[in-house]
Design an enzyme around this catalytic site. Structure first.
Site, PDB file in Angstrom:
ATOM      1  N   ASP A 179      -5.761   2.584  -3.550  1.00  9.06           N
ATOM      2  CA  ASP A 179      -6.908   2.519  -2.988  1.00  9.06           C
ATOM      3  C   ASP A 179      -7.176   3.818  -1.940  1.00  9.06           C
ATOM      4  O   ASP A 179      -8.367   3.933  -1.480  1.00  9.06           O
ATOM      5  CB  ASP A 179      -7.175   1.388  -2.177  1.00  9.06           C
ATOM      6  N   ARG A 180      -6.326   4.383  -1.758  1.00 10.21           N
ATOM      7  CA  ARG A 180      -6.338   5.665  -0.782  1.00 10.21           C
ATOM      8  C   ARG A 180      -6.674   7.048  -1.818  1.00 10.21           C
ATOM      9  O   ARG A 180      -6.185   6.942  -2.879  1.00 10.21           O
ATOM     10  CB  ARG A 180      -5.404   5.985  -0.144  1.00 10.21           C
ATOM     11  N   ASP A 228      -1.092   1.554  -3.909  1.00 10.89           N
ATOM     12  CA  ASP A 228      -1.714   0.662  -4.771  1.00 10.89           C
ATOM     13  C   ASP A 228      -3.080   0.970  -4.837  1.00 10.89           C
ATOM     14  O   ASP A 228      -3.929   0.456  -5.638  1.00 10.89           O
ATOM     15  CB  ASP A 228      -1.972  -0.746  -3.859  1.00 10.89           C
ATOM     16  N   ASP A 255      -2.399   6.634  -3.448  1.00 13.49           N
ATOM     17  CA  ASP A 255      -1.472   6.006  -2.632  1.00 13.49           C
ATOM     18  C   ASP A 255      -0.648   4.687  -3.653  1.00 13.49           C
ATOM     19  O   ASP A 255      -1.054   4.560  -4.727  1.00 13.49           O
ATOM     20  CB  ASP A 255      -1.593   5.275  -1.306  1.00 13.49           C
ATOM     21  N   SER A 276       0.768  -1.193  -0.020  1.00  7.27           N
ATOM     22  CA  SER A 276      -0.027  -0.016  -0.042  1.00  7.27           C
ATOM     23  C   SER A 276       0.936   1.430   0.068  1.00  7.27           C
ATOM     24  O   SER A 276       1.576   1.545  -1.108  1.00  7.27           O
ATOM     25  CB  SER A 276      -0.916  -0.130   1.241  1.00  7.27           C
ATOM     26  N   HIS A 277       0.755   2.174   1.026  1.00 10.71           N
ATOM     27  CA  HIS A 277       1.426   3.429   0.938  1.00 10.71           C
ATOM     28  C   HIS A 277       2.739   3.407   1.618  1.00 10.71           C
ATOM     29  O   HIS A 277       3.422   4.238   1.945  1.00 10.71           O
ATOM     30  CB  HIS A 277       0.423   4.587   2.042  1.00 10.71           C
ATOM     31  N   LYS A 336     -11.405  -0.118  -0.745  1.00  6.96           N
ATOM     32  CA  LYS A 336     -11.525   1.283  -1.005  1.00  6.96           C
ATOM     33  C   LYS A 336     -10.947   1.673  -2.544  1.00  6.96           C
ATOM     34  O   LYS A 336     -10.134   1.010  -2.996  1.00  6.96           O
ATOM     35  CB  LYS A 336     -10.981   2.030   0.087  1.00  6.96           C
TER      36      LYS A 336
HETATM   37  C1  G1P Z   1      -3.878   1.714   8.202  1.00  8.13           C
HETATM   38  C2  G1P Z   1      -5.090   2.522   8.495  1.00  8.13           C
HETATM   39  C3  G1P Z   1      -6.476   1.905   8.078  1.00  8.13           C
HETATM   40  C4  G1P Z   1      -6.472   1.227   6.642  1.00  8.13           C
HETATM   41  C5  G1P Z   1      -5.105   0.257   6.538  1.00  8.13           C
HETATM   42  C6  G1P Z   1      -4.797  -0.093   5.131  1.00  8.13           C
HETATM   43  O1  G1P Z   1      -4.192   0.739   9.004  1.00  8.13           O
HETATM   44  O2  G1P Z   1      -5.359   3.160   9.628  1.00  8.13           O
HETATM   45  O3  G1P Z   1      -7.609   2.773   8.337  1.00  8.13           O
HETATM   46  O4  G1P Z   1      -7.535   0.361   6.424  1.00  8.13           O
HETATM   47  O5  G1P Z   1      -4.096   1.130   6.981  1.00  8.13           O
HETATM   48  O6  G1P Z   1      -5.012   1.079   4.155  1.00  8.13           O
HETATM   49  P1  G1P Z   1      -3.204   0.781  10.547  1.00  8.13           P
HETATM   50  O7  G1P Z   1      -1.821   1.030  10.124  1.00  8.13           O
HETATM   51  O8  G1P Z   1      -3.972   1.874  11.499  1.00  8.13           O
HETATM   52  O9  G1P Z   1      -3.597  -0.585  11.277  1.00  8.13           O
HETATM   53 ZN    ZN Z   2      -3.299   1.276  -0.210  1.00  5.46          ZN
END
Ligand code: G1P
Ligand code: ZN
Length: 544
Positions: free
Chosen positions: A282-283, A280, A278, A113-114, A377
């Site tokens: 989804d954000r 991947d 982000d 992801s990010h 998302k």
């Molecule tokens: C974080 C975000 C959460 C999101 C997840 C995946 O998770 O807080 O809302 O669904 O990334 O993108 P966390 O690191 O807080 O467990």
């Molecule tokens: Zn992501």
């Protein structure tokens, strides 16, 4: 194709977190590490003979190597067909879309992801199920249990597949089909939004736009949809070529990491809409000219206006937000007479509500927004939603949000993250708070009296499954809240997240500075949790 059964020894740390298994690349590259996890998924899946699986990733370092391994293992485990995005790429929402559209059994998404990418950074893998959404906890727990006792995996001696050529290849019993990574997703978007209206506004210049793909997966999607299909001028998409290391940055769309976009949007030359997605895809982050939309406000505004857009004209069945997300969405739901569900953090909890048709829209404070069109998302979807909204309402982003606050009141909201905290210290912070929960109700701190305090526990209204320990909440009699939880996505040390929320009904008081408004709550949270002393940090590493 020759199938080999290889002996292996288990790794004991393959527990999927908030969103799949995420580790440093170096951990994933250990002998049999990826293989063990993938075989554990196949073992839990059972018979996959003849079934269709989707494969793709965000293009980060190790994506291609990992895909070739999964292809060989899929063949050895008897998968009927693999659908793979060209170049090994699929954004997370596009993977969800492809699984649903092609009635696949499920799919592997390779992404962290990010989190940053590169040889010294992060890699990740998650399995999504038939509805296109992340596997539920019952599944991921079973995979984890399996990974701790695995002794063998199956792999085929298939040749390397050319991931860059659209077409079909055979790997033993498995047909490997390389598909256009964008097409199915773009088709879906065209059905949800008024492309004609958006296109007219973009071509006429009455809407101007900058989309920052952050050197990550949404580049090709944004270029195809925003520039080619909708006619936004070339250059509207910046950082649009996916790189294995995301240009050395954090592909996380917030004011800290998407600073190139943030600076542009705060300048006199800002376009009407600024957005970023982000690693991947989804954000999403949404900005207007010199205006930042908090994700909690964004989902509330979308819910209040969804009926104006083609895909949502029939109205919303209900909505949902993760527990730490602000209550702005609840206010909209109440006014509309629909249900608003409060789920634990992580997109997987929305899946059942969407499948059971209890909700249409949902969101998280962490820059995540989505709807029933997929089971993830969806960053670009949110951007198109806002584009469509600006085109329909003929108002600026700031005007739309301010009008919303006037009608529903404003939820001042912020999240403070303390990243890279020693794990034991972080657990100590949560334990300290946990120990105080029982005696907090009724206590007054300055302007705030505690109404209740608890450790959030979720009972899924669809299947009755229970998720414990989902964050500590302190809720005050005036509706303000402080929430504490530990991140479940980090790969190094622990991250303590503290969320603050304060509701202000009076429009005269809607123009204040968020951190200043929340100051008393912030000080209280810091003193109750001893976060600074215990983490050894004098301030949060990220404030959103
Ligand atoms: C974080 C975000 C959460 C999101 C997840 C995946 O998770 O807080 O809302 O669904 O990334 O993108 P966390 O690191 O807080 O467990
Ligand atoms: Zn992501």
């Amino acid at each position: 194709m020759q199938i080999e059964t290889r002996n292996t020894t288990p790794y004991l740390d393959q527990k999927p977190g908030t969103s799949g298994l995420r580790k440093k690349v170096k951990i994933f590259m250990q002998e049999n590490y990826l293989e063990n996890f993938v075989q554990s998924v196949f073992d839990v899946l059972g018979d996959v003979q003849g079934k269709v699986l989707v494969l793709g990733g965000d293009g980060r370092y190790f994506n291609r190597e990992a895909l070739q391994i999964i292809i060989k293992m899929s063949a050895a485990n008897g998968v009927g067909r693999l659908l793979i995005g060209k170049g090994g790429l699929l954004s997370t929402p596009a993977a969800s879309c492809v699984i649903r559209k092609h009635h696949a059994h499920g799919g592997f998404i390779l992404s962290a992801s990010h989190n940053p990418g590169g040889p010294d950074e992060d890699f990740g893998i998650k399995y999504n199920v038939t509805n296109g959404g992340p596997a539920p906890e019952s599944f991921t727990n079973a995979v984890y249990a399996r990974s701790r006792e695995i002794s063998q995996y199956r792999i085929g001696a298939a040749p390397l597949i050319d991931l860059d050529s659209i077409g079909e290849f055979q790997a033993g019993p498995t047909t490997v089909q390389i598909i256009d990574a964008v097409e199915d997703y773009a088709d879906l978007m065209e059905h949800l939004f008024d492309f004609k209206l958006i296109s007219q506004a973009l071509k006429a210049g009455s809407i101007t736009l900058c989309f920052d793909a952050m050197h990550a997966i949404t580049g090709p999607y944004a270029k195809r949809i925003l520039e080619e299909q909708l006619g936004a001028p070339h250059g509207s998409v910046i950082n649009g070529i996916p790189k294995e290391d995301f240009g050395g940055g954090h592909p996380d769309p917030n004011l800290v990491y998407a600073h190139e976009l943030a600076e542009l949007m705060m300048s006199p030359n800002a376009p009407m809409l600024g957005a970023a997605s982000d690693g991947d895809g989804d954000r999403n982050m949404i900005m207007g000219a010199r205006f930042f939309v908090t994700p909690s406000d964004s989902v509330a505004v979308l819910a209040a206006n969804a009926h104006l857009l083609p895909g949502y004209r029939g109205g919303l069945r209900g909505v949902a937000r993760s527990m730490p997300t602000s209550q702005a969405l609840d206010r909209v739901a109440k006014a509309m007479g629909i249900d608003c569900y409060e789920t634990p953090t992580g997109w997987k909890f929305f899946g059942n509500l969407l499948d059971a048709k209890k909700i249409t829209l949902c969101g998280e404070e962490s820059f995540g927004t989505g709807s029933d069109h997929v089971r993830e998302k969806d960053g670009l979807w949110a951007v198109l939603f806002w584009l469509n909204l600006v085109a329909v309402k003929k108002q600026s982003v700031a005007e739309i949000v301010r009008e919303h606050w006037k009608k529903f009141g404003r939820d001042y909201y912020s999240r403070h993250d303390y990243e890279g905290v020693d794990s034991t210290a972080a657990e100590g912070i949560l334990a300290l708070l946990n120990g105080q929960l029982a005696e907090l109700p009724g206590k007054t701190f300055g302007h705030y009296t505690v109404e209740f305090a608890d450790n959030f526990r979720y009972v899924d209204p669809v299947d009755g499954s229970v998720s414990e320990n989902q964050g500590l909440r302190i809720v005050f009699t005036n509706g303000s809240r402080i929430v504490f939880r530990l991140s479940g996505t980090g790969t190094q040390g622990a991250t303590v997240r503290i969320y603050f929320e304060l509701y202000e009904r009076d429009p005269q008081k809607h123009g204040q500075d968020t951190q200043a408004v929340l100051k008393e709550l912030i000080d209280l949270a810091e003193s109750l949790s001893e976060v600074k002393q215990r983490s050894g940090m004098d301030k949060p590493t990220v404030i959103t």
